[in-house]
Design an enzyme around this catalytic site. Sequence first.
Site, PDB file in Angstrom:
ATOM      1  CG  HIS A 101      -0.292  -0.200   2.514  1.00 53.50           C
ATOM      2  ND1 HIS A 101       0.068  -1.448   2.972  1.00 53.50           N
ATOM      3  CD2 HIS A 101       0.090   0.671   3.462  1.00 53.50           C
ATOM      4  CE1 HIS A 101       0.640  -1.341   4.158  1.00 53.50           C
ATOM      5  NE2 HIS A 101       0.679  -0.055   4.476  1.00 53.50           N
ATOM      6  CG  HIS A 103       0.927   5.268   4.328  1.00 51.31           C
ATOM      7  ND1 HIS A 103       0.107   5.180   5.421  1.00 51.31           N
ATOM      8  CD2 HIS A 103       1.687   4.134   4.347  1.00 51.31           C
ATOM      9  CE1 HIS A 103       0.360   4.044   6.079  1.00 51.31           C
ATOM     10  NE2 HIS A 103       1.313   3.400   5.443  1.00 51.31           N
TER      11      HIS A 103
HETATM   12  P1  AMP Z   1       1.779   0.336   7.379  1.00 55.72           P
HETATM   13  O1  AMP Z   1       2.198   0.596   8.805  1.00 55.72           O
HETATM   14  O2  AMP Z   1       2.571   1.071   6.361  1.00 55.72           O
HETATM   15  O3  AMP Z   1       1.690  -1.152   7.106  1.00 55.72           O
HETATM   16  O4  AMP Z   1       0.317   0.954   7.268  1.00 55.72           O
HETATM   17  C1  AMP Z   1      -0.837   0.286   7.626  1.00 55.72           C
HETATM   18  C2  AMP Z   1      -1.888   1.351   7.800  1.00 55.72           C
HETATM   19  O5  AMP Z   1      -3.141   0.737   7.695  1.00 55.72           O
HETATM   20  C3  AMP Z   1      -1.854   2.070   9.161  1.00 55.72           C
HETATM   21  O6  AMP Z   1      -1.690   3.462   8.940  1.00 55.72           O
HETATM   22  C4  AMP Z   1      -3.201   1.723   9.780  1.00 55.72           C
HETATM   23  O7  AMP Z   1      -3.757   2.814  10.499  1.00 55.72           O
HETATM   24  C5  AMP Z   1      -4.030   1.371   8.565  1.00 55.72           C
HETATM   25  N1  AMP Z   1      -5.104   0.413   8.782  1.00 55.72           N
HETATM   26  C6  AMP Z   1      -5.021  -0.798   9.387  1.00 55.72           C
HETATM   27  N2  AMP Z   1      -6.224  -1.426   9.344  1.00 55.72           N
HETATM   28  C7  AMP Z   1      -7.056  -0.600   8.675  1.00 55.72           C
HETATM   29  C8  AMP Z   1      -8.433  -0.666   8.294  1.00 55.72           C
HETATM   30  N3  AMP Z   1      -9.186  -1.725   8.616  1.00 55.72           N
HETATM   31  N4  AMP Z   1      -8.968   0.378   7.619  1.00 55.72           N
HETATM   32  C9  AMP Z   1      -8.224   1.458   7.302  1.00 55.72           C
HETATM   33  N5  AMP Z   1      -6.924   1.581   7.633  1.00 55.72           N
HETATM   34  C10 AMP Z   1      -6.345   0.572   8.314  1.00 55.72           C
END
Ligand code: AMP
Length: 139
Positions: A101, A103
């Site tokens: 993903h 950001h």
């Molecule tokens: P990373 O730390 O780069 O793997 O980012 C994962 C991101 O996903 C974090 O910023 C979380 O807040 C976000 N996240 C986790 N679960 C969900 C969800 N169910 N819906 C939306 N965002 C999520």
Amino acid sequence: MKDANCIFCKIANGEIPSRTVYEDEQFRVFLDLGPATRGHALVVPKDHYADLFAIPEDVLAKAAQTAQKVGASLKEKLQADGVNIVQNNGAAAGQTVDHFHIHIIPRYKDDGQTIGWKPGELTDAAAEEILGALSAEKK
Ligand code: AMP
Ligand code: ZN
């Protein structure tokens, strides 16, 4: 390819609802549940790839184009002053969801958020060691 145990596979493919800001055949962009700033969103492919090193080049290119397009729209519509694009790979780098993903983090003057690192110093010895390791790898 989907992973039955992956939450981002389920969100991207609409099995779990999300606050979607953009969707096409290959991607869903939705609001992060733990936003760094107002409008923090995630560009998520509908197919499962664990990270940057697992995603095919053409999908990566489209992911970057999607981040550009949606980032521009968020910036304009939310009247942001800047945008950070962040992409984490591996637990040591802060990756908490093992589905690639990107950001998109809109930034606002004086938003009080910090996204960054503590700068170190590139010594001559460190540079030589790194370049040596890289050229050894090429052989
Ligand atoms: P990373 O730390 O780069 O793997 O980012 C994962 C991101 O996903 C974090 O910023 C979380 O807040 C976000 N996240 C986790 N679960 C969900 C969800 N169910 N819906 C939306 N965002 C999520
Ligand atoms: Zn997945």
